[in-house]
Design a protein around this motif. Structure first.
Motif, mmCIF file in Angstrom:
data_model
loop_
_atom_site.group_PDB
_atom_site.id
_atom_site.type_symbol
_atom_site.label_atom_id
_atom_site.label_comp_id
_atom_site.label_asym_id
_atom_site.label_seq_id
_atom_site.Cartn_x
_atom_site.Cartn_y
_atom_site.Cartn_z
ATOM 1 N N ILE A 1 0.874 -1.176 0.000
ATOM 2 C CA ILE A 1 0.000 0.000 0.000
ATOM 3 C C ILE A 1 0.906 1.218 0.000
ATOM 4 C CG2 ILE A 1 -1.718 1.317 1.288
ATOM 5 C CD1 ILE A 1 -2.774 -1.324 2.382
ATOM 6 N N VAL A 2 0.803 2.003 -1.027
ATOM 7 C CA VAL A 2 1.639 3.186 -1.153
ATOM 8 C C VAL A 2 1.052 4.346 -0.361
ATOM 9 C CG1 VAL A 2 2.534 4.899 -2.783
ATOM 10 C CG2 VAL A 2 2.552 2.473 -3.373
ATOM 11 N N ARG A 3 -0.284 4.436 -0.387
ATOM 12 C CA ARG A 3 -0.908 5.596 0.255
ATOM 13 C C ARG A 3 -2.249 5.195 0.846
ATOM 14 N NH1 ARG A 3 -4.212 9.626 -2.467
ATOM 15 N NH2 ARG A 3 -3.519 8.653 -4.396
ATOM 16 N N ALA A 4 -2.521 5.753 2.008
ATOM 17 C CA ALA A 4 -3.846 5.664 2.607
ATOM 18 C C ALA A 4 -4.328 7.095 2.803
ATOM 19 C CB ALA A 4 -3.806 4.937 3.946
ATOM 20 N N THR A 5 -5.545 7.352 2.383
ATOM 21 C CA THR A 5 -6.129 8.680 2.580
ATOM 22 C C THR A 5 -7.353 8.537 3.461
ATOM 23 O OG1 THR A 5 -5.362 9.435 0.408
ATOM 24 C CG2 THR A 5 -7.112 10.720 1.450
ATOM 25 N N VAL A 6 -7.384 9.327 4.523
ATOM 26 C CA VAL A 6 -8.529 9.370 5.426
ATOM 27 C C VAL A 6 -9.317 10.619 5.086
ATOM 28 C CG1 VAL A 6 -9.285 9.521 7.835
ATOM 29 C CG2 VAL A 6 -7.204 8.266 7.263
ATOM 30 N N ASP B 1 4.268 3.940 10.494
ATOM 31 C CA ASP B 1 5.490 3.871 11.295
ATOM 32 C C ASP B 1 6.165 2.502 11.181
ATOM 33 O OD1 ASP B 1 4.945 6.466 12.089
ATOM 34 O OD2 ASP B 1 4.150 5.881 14.055
ATOM 35 N N ALA B 2 5.358 1.450 11.028
ATOM 36 C CA ALA B 2 5.897 0.092 10.908
ATOM 37 C C ALA B 2 6.335 -0.235 9.476
ATOM 38 C CB ALA B 2 4.854 -0.922 11.382
ATOM 39 N N GLY B 3 6.087 0.688 8.542
ATOM 40 C CA GLY B 3 6.520 0.492 7.167
ATOM 41 C C GLY B 3 5.561 -0.271 6.272
ATOM 42 N N TYR B 4 4.317 -0.482 6.726
ATOM 43 C CA TYR B 4 3.349 -1.215 5.913
ATOM 44 C C TYR B 4 2.592 -0.309 4.946
ATOM 45 C CZ TYR B 4 4.344 -5.073 8.945
ATOM 46 O OH TYR B 4 4.997 -6.059 9.616
ATOM 47 N N ILE B 5 2.552 0.962 5.259
ATOM 48 C CA ILE B 5 1.956 1.963 4.380
ATOM 49 C C ILE B 5 2.995 3.062 4.234
ATOM 50 C CG2 ILE B 5 0.100 3.680 4.120
ATOM 51 C CD1 ILE B 5 -1.669 1.883 5.868
ATOM 52 N N ASP B 6 3.217 3.513 3.008
ATOM 53 C CA ASP B 6 4.250 4.523 2.775
ATOM 54 C C ASP B 6 3.823 5.929 3.188
ATOM 55 O OD1 ASP B 6 5.874 2.544 1.748
ATOM 56 O OD2 ASP B 6 5.407 2.996 -0.338
ATOM 57 N N GLU B 7 2.574 6.267 2.939
ATOM 58 C CA GLU B 7 2.135 7.659 3.138
ATOM 59 C C GLU B 7 0.701 7.682 3.645
ATOM 60 O OE1 GLU B 7 1.154 11.546 0.346
ATOM 61 O OE2 GLU B 7 2.243 9.868 -0.522
ATOM 62 N N LEU B 8 0.436 8.582 4.584
ATOM 63 C CA LEU B 8 -0.905 8.790 5.114
ATOM 64 C C LEU B 8 -1.274 10.252 4.921
ATOM 65 C CD1 LEU B 8 -3.425 7.945 6.771
ATOM 66 C CD2 LEU B 8 -2.090 8.458 8.831
ATOM 67 N N THR C 1 -2.461 1.435 -4.232
ATOM 68 C CA THR C 1 -1.179 0.832 -4.588
ATOM 69 C C THR C 1 -0.463 1.864 -5.452
ATOM 70 O OG1 THR C 1 -1.983 -0.168 -6.631
ATOM 71 C CG2 THR C 1 -2.207 -1.491 -4.613
ATOM 72 N N ALA C 2 0.701 1.505 -5.961
ATOM 73 C CA ALA C 2 1.417 2.421 -6.849
ATOM 74 C C ALA C 2 0.624 2.685 -8.119
ATOM 75 C CB ALA C 2 2.783 1.857 -7.195
ATOM 76 N N GLU C 3 -0.203 1.729 -8.508
ATOM 77 C CA GLU C 3 -0.929 1.812 -9.770
ATOM 78 C C GLU C 3 -2.339 2.379 -9.663
ATOM 79 O OE1 GLU C 3 0.541 0.850 -12.758
ATOM 80 O OE2 GLU C 3 2.331 0.684 -11.505
ATOM 81 N N SER C 4 -3.047 2.069 -8.566
ATOM 82 C CA SER C 4 -4.475 2.399 -8.565
ATOM 83 C C SER C 4 -5.089 2.345 -7.168
ATOM 84 C CB SER C 4 -5.224 1.413 -9.476
ATOM 85 O OG SER C 4 -5.078 0.099 -8.956
ATOM 86 N N LEU C 5 -6.348 2.710 -7.137
ATOM 87 C CA LEU C 5 -7.160 2.583 -5.927
ATOM 88 C C LEU C 5 -7.370 1.101 -5.645
ATOM 89 C CD1 LEU C 5 -9.096 3.768 -3.741
ATOM 90 C CD2 LEU C 5 -10.888 3.720 -5.497
ATOM 91 N N LEU C 6 -7.061 0.690 -4.439
ATOM 92 C CA LEU C 6 -7.210 -0.711 -4.054
ATOM 93 C C LEU C 6 -8.553 -0.966 -3.377
ATOM 94 C CD1 LEU C 6 -5.993 -3.529 -3.666
ATOM 95 C CD2 LEU C 6 -5.072 -2.695 -1.504
ATOM 96 N N GLY C 7 -8.942 -0.068 -2.466
ATOM 97 C CA GLY C 7 -10.197 -0.261 -1.754
ATOM 98 C C GLY C 7 -10.631 1.012 -1.072
ATOM 99 N N VAL C 8 -11.927 1.097 -0.796
ATOM 100 C CA VAL C 8 -12.481 2.240 -0.094
ATOM 101 C C VAL C 8 -13.468 1.726 0.942
ATOM 102 C CG1 VAL C 8 -14.294 2.608 -1.843
ATOM 103 C CG2 VAL C 8 -13.604 4.496 -0.346
ATOM 104 N N TYR C 9 -13.445 2.355 2.105
ATOM 105 C CA TYR C 9 -14.297 1.958 3.223
ATOM 106 C C TYR C 9 -14.865 3.217 3.864
ATOM 107 C CZ TYR C 9 -11.555 -2.073 2.252
ATOM 108 O OH TYR C 9 -10.955 -3.100 1.586
ATOM 109 N N PRO C 10 -16.171 3.276 4.112
ATOM 110 C CA PRO C 10 -17.089 2.156 4.136
ATOM 111 C C PRO C 10 -17.462 1.700 2.724
ATOM 112 C CG PRO C 10 -18.299 4.168 4.554
ATOM 113 C CD PRO C 10 -16.840 4.528 4.467
ATOM 114 N N CYS C 11 -17.833 0.431 2.667
ATOM 115 C CA CYS C 11 -18.335 -0.151 1.430
ATOM 116 C C CYS C 11 -19.233 -1.325 1.802
ATOM 117 C CB CYS C 11 -17.201 -0.602 0.511
ATOM 118 S SG CYS C 11 -16.236 -1.998 1.144
#
Length: 173
Positions: free
Chosen positions: A22-27, A53-60, A134-144
């Motif tokens: 996951i490159v980016r998570a947007t809240v 912080d743990a390195g699982y998501i690059d940017e918030l 991801t680097a390429e596209s939207l992976l998921g959106v919540y709520p859904c």
């Protein structure tokens, strides 16, 4: 999904990555002010930040949107508003290409101005929303909603945390 009910909060396997980072998570939040949902907003951002912080998501990133977003007129062309409209469009495009439903949480409606008599198209937004990219596209959106089951941003984070915990355990073995 056979046997899937509201108490089984595991997301369908195609909703969160197992191999792609996951490159980016947007809240998206309706307010940063201390409202009734402020503590849940804080917990949501804290949980996401711990994954960064743990390195699982690059940017918030955190974006504030209104209860309704007008899709036309002068305000819709302002950069922040146009980016929100684009993101919501991406959410609907993801839904069109998959079994994910977002329409229950993003209602398109027409409103009339009592002052000018003009009519505008607006999209009602949820109080809290998280989108994963991801680097390429939207992976998921919540709520859904998937197969009639509603998944919240918190459900997505729980699943993502579970996946990262499993990855840690496998790395130690």
């Amino acid at each position: 999904m056979p046997g899937h009910d509201a108490t089984d909060r595991n997301l369908p396997s195609n909703q969160l990555p197992t191999t792609e980072p996951i490159v980016r998570a947007t809240v998206y939040l309706q307010s940063l002010a201390p409202t009734s949902s402020y503590s849940s907003q804080e917990r949501l951002v804290e949980r996401l930040q711990s994954l960064v912080d743990a390195g699982y998501i690059d940017e918030l990133t955190v974006t504030v949107w209104g209860e309704q977003v007008c899709t036309e007129g002068a305000l819709s062309t302002v950069t922040d508003c146009s980016q929100i409209i684009q993101a919501i469009g991406d959410f609907f495009a993801l839904a069109a290409d998959s079994s994910v439903e977002v329409a229950p949480f993003f209602r398109v409606k027409e409103i009339s101005s009592s002052l000018s008599g003009e009519e505008f198209n607006c999209i009602s937004t949820p109080a809290r929303c998280v989108a994963f990219y991801t680097a390429e596209s939207l992976l998921g959106v919540y709520p859904c909603k998937v197969d009639g089951v509603v998944y919240t941003p918190e459900d997505a984070l729980t699943q993502l945390e579970r996946l990262t915990d499993e990855e840690h355990q496998q790395a130690r073995a």
